[in-house]
Design an enzyme around this catalytic site. Structure first.
Site, mmCIF file in Angstrom:
data_model
loop_
_atom_site.group_PDB
_atom_site.id
_atom_site.type_symbol
_atom_site.label_atom_id
_atom_site.label_comp_id
_atom_site.label_asym_id
_atom_site.label_seq_id
_atom_site.Cartn_x
_atom_site.Cartn_y
_atom_site.Cartn_z
ATOM 1 N N ASP A 16 0.851 -1.188 0.000
ATOM 2 C CA ASP A 16 0.000 0.000 0.000
ATOM 3 C C ASP A 16 0.891 1.244 0.000
ATOM 4 O O ASP A 16 2.073 1.179 0.339
ATOM 5 C CB ASP A 16 -0.908 0.012 1.234
ATOM 6 C CG ASP A 16 -1.862 1.197 1.216
ATOM 7 O OD1 ASP A 16 -2.699 1.260 0.307
ATOM 8 O OD2 ASP A 16 -1.739 2.083 2.074
ATOM 9 N N SER A 17 0.277 2.371 -0.336
ATOM 10 C CA SER A 17 1.007 3.636 -0.325
ATOM 11 C C SER A 17 1.414 4.022 1.105
ATOM 12 O O SER A 17 2.310 4.832 1.298
ATOM 13 C CB SER A 17 0.129 4.730 -0.926
ATOM 14 O OG SER A 17 -1.107 4.783 -0.221
ATOM 15 N N CYS A 48 -3.766 -1.062 -2.167
ATOM 16 C CA CYS A 48 -4.043 0.355 -2.436
ATOM 17 C C CYS A 48 -4.902 0.489 -3.694
ATOM 18 O O CYS A 48 -4.537 -0.020 -4.763
ATOM 19 C CB CYS A 48 -2.702 1.065 -2.635
ATOM 20 S SG CYS A 48 -2.830 2.785 -3.082
ATOM 21 N N CYS A 105 -11.380 3.049 -1.610
ATOM 22 C CA CYS A 105 -10.181 3.581 -0.972
ATOM 23 C C CYS A 105 -9.982 2.822 0.339
ATOM 24 O O CYS A 105 -10.953 2.551 1.052
ATOM 25 C CB CYS A 105 -10.343 5.074 -0.708
ATOM 26 S SG CYS A 105 -8.955 5.779 0.201
ATOM 27 N N HIS A 160 -8.979 3.653 3.138
ATOM 28 C CA HIS A 160 -9.297 4.332 4.401
ATOM 29 C C HIS A 160 -10.789 4.400 4.731
ATOM 30 O O HIS A 160 -11.171 4.581 5.876
ATOM 31 C CB HIS A 160 -8.786 5.777 4.359
ATOM 32 C CG HIS A 160 -7.305 5.902 4.422
ATOM 33 N ND1 HIS A 160 -6.470 5.263 3.527
ATOM 34 C CD2 HIS A 160 -6.506 6.600 5.262
ATOM 35 C CE1 HIS A 160 -5.211 5.566 3.825
ATOM 36 N NE2 HIS A 160 -5.203 6.379 4.864
ATOM 37 N N GLU A 210 -6.738 10.113 8.650
ATOM 38 C CA GLU A 210 -5.391 9.963 9.229
ATOM 39 C C GLU A 210 -5.150 10.925 10.392
ATOM 40 O O GLU A 210 -4.322 10.667 11.249
ATOM 41 C CB GLU A 210 -4.331 10.144 8.141
ATOM 42 C CG GLU A 210 -4.379 8.992 7.156
ATOM 43 C CD GLU A 210 -3.070 8.709 6.451
ATOM 44 O OE1 GLU A 210 -2.115 9.479 6.615
ATOM 45 O OE2 GLU A 210 -3.024 7.704 5.716
HETATM 46 N N1 DGL Z 1 -4.280 3.777 -0.166
HETATM 47 C C1 DGL Z 1 -4.837 4.814 -1.002
HETATM 48 C C2 DGL Z 1 -6.015 4.262 -1.809
HETATM 49 O O1 DGL Z 1 -6.619 3.268 -1.457
HETATM 50 C C3 DGL Z 1 -5.271 6.019 -0.173
HETATM 51 C C4 DGL Z 1 -4.117 6.838 0.331
HETATM 52 C C5 DGL Z 1 -3.301 7.477 -0.771
HETATM 53 O O2 DGL Z 1 -3.799 8.392 -1.452
HETATM 54 O O3 DGL Z 1 -2.173 7.050 -0.966
HETATM 55 O O4 DGL Z 1 -6.334 4.819 -2.831
#
Ligand code: DGL
Length: 270
Positions: free
Chosen positions: A6-7, A69, A186, A188, A154
């Site tokens: 993930d990012s 991600c 997403c 989050h 966050e």
């Molecule tokens: N993990 C990213 C997503 O699911 C969200 C956070 C980011 O923008 O890196 O798109």
């Protein structure tokens, strides 16, 4: 080992389901917190970051990588699968989160109108729409980029009235269109699940995407026994980040629902 990439922190909301559903496997989690967020970056940059992450996870012995991600799944997965892996790692499998969610939507024949919310990178890619329409051409799709939500979550602002106002504003159009399901595209957004359900009302199906991805992983492993046999199963896991460990471990605990340990710094090659 199964690599989960993930990012940053978000993929932990997917990994937490894997750890509950399939605790027997070994996992490596990589959060690219040096480069987070991906959601407002260009396709080329997201692809480059994802390629480096795949190299790292492969070097650690992963036989299967899940790109948790959404932004990276949407902007990089196809290119990785079609161009990079066949040349460099023909024995490695990399999967994303878009297909399992598209399949879940497509299976429900009562659904004819859906909404999708995600980062700018995910929504601009149009990959969710393409994947869903490939499976069911009779579904109407409305997509909205909701870039303010990740930072609010966050910063642990998700329950604050200001966040509820922003969320309501983002969802207004989708509610007016009377979508029958809303895809949380997403990592989050599961933290907003309750509030989103409240705003969208009982008639709108909103589900935790992490669970859908986890169910789909189980199904995939059952169908690919030869790959399953190659994945180590000692029930161990390790976490890697590309930047600051301290902040990541504190917030990560909240995302994963358990301690992030062992947590190490990864050196990704350019
Ligand atoms: N993990 C990213 C997503 O699911 C969200 C956070 C980011 O923008 O890196 O798109």
């Amino acid at each position: 080992m199964i690599g989960v990439f993930d990012s940053g922190l978000g993929g932990l909301t997917v990994l937490r389901h894997f750890l509950v559903d399939y605790p027997q496997y070994d996992y490596i989690y990589l959060g690219d917190n040096a480069n987070v967020p991906y959601g407002n970056k260009s396709p080329e940059i997201i692809y480059n970051y994802s390629q480096r992450a795949v190299d790292f996870l492969y070097s650690k012995g992963c036989k299967l990588i899940i790109i948790a991600c959404n932004s990276a799944s949407a902007q990089a997965l196809r290119r990785l699968q079609q161009e990079y892996l066949p040349k460099k790692y023909p024995d490695l499998k990399v999967l994303g989160v878009v297909r399992p969610i598209a399949e879940k939507i497509a299976k429900n024949k009562n659904i004819k109108k859906i909404g999708i919310i995600g980062t700018k990178a995910t929504i601009n890619s149009d990959v969710y729409r393409e994947e869903i329409l490939q499976l069911r051409s009779d579904i109407k799709i409305f997509q909205i980029a909701t870039p303010l939500l990740v930072p609010l979550i966050e910063e642990a602002w998700s329950k604050k009235p200001e966040s509820k106002i922003i969320l309501k504003k983002y969802l207004r159009e989708l509610k007016m269109k009377q979508v029958q399901s809303l895809v949380l595209a997403c990592t989050h957004y599961p933290f907003l699940l309750k509030e989103i359900k409240r705003i969208m009302g009982k008639r709108c199906l909103v589900f935790d995407p992490g669970k859908v991805v986890s169910d789909s992983l189980g199904d995939y492993l059952r169908r690919h026994k030869e790959l399953d046999l190659k994945i180590s199963k000692k029930g161990q896991y390790v976490f890697y980040v590309t930047d600051n460990i301290t902040g990541f471990s504190e917030l990560g605990k909240f995302f994963l629902g358990r301690e992030l340990w062992p947590l190490e710094k990864a050196c990704l090659k350019d």
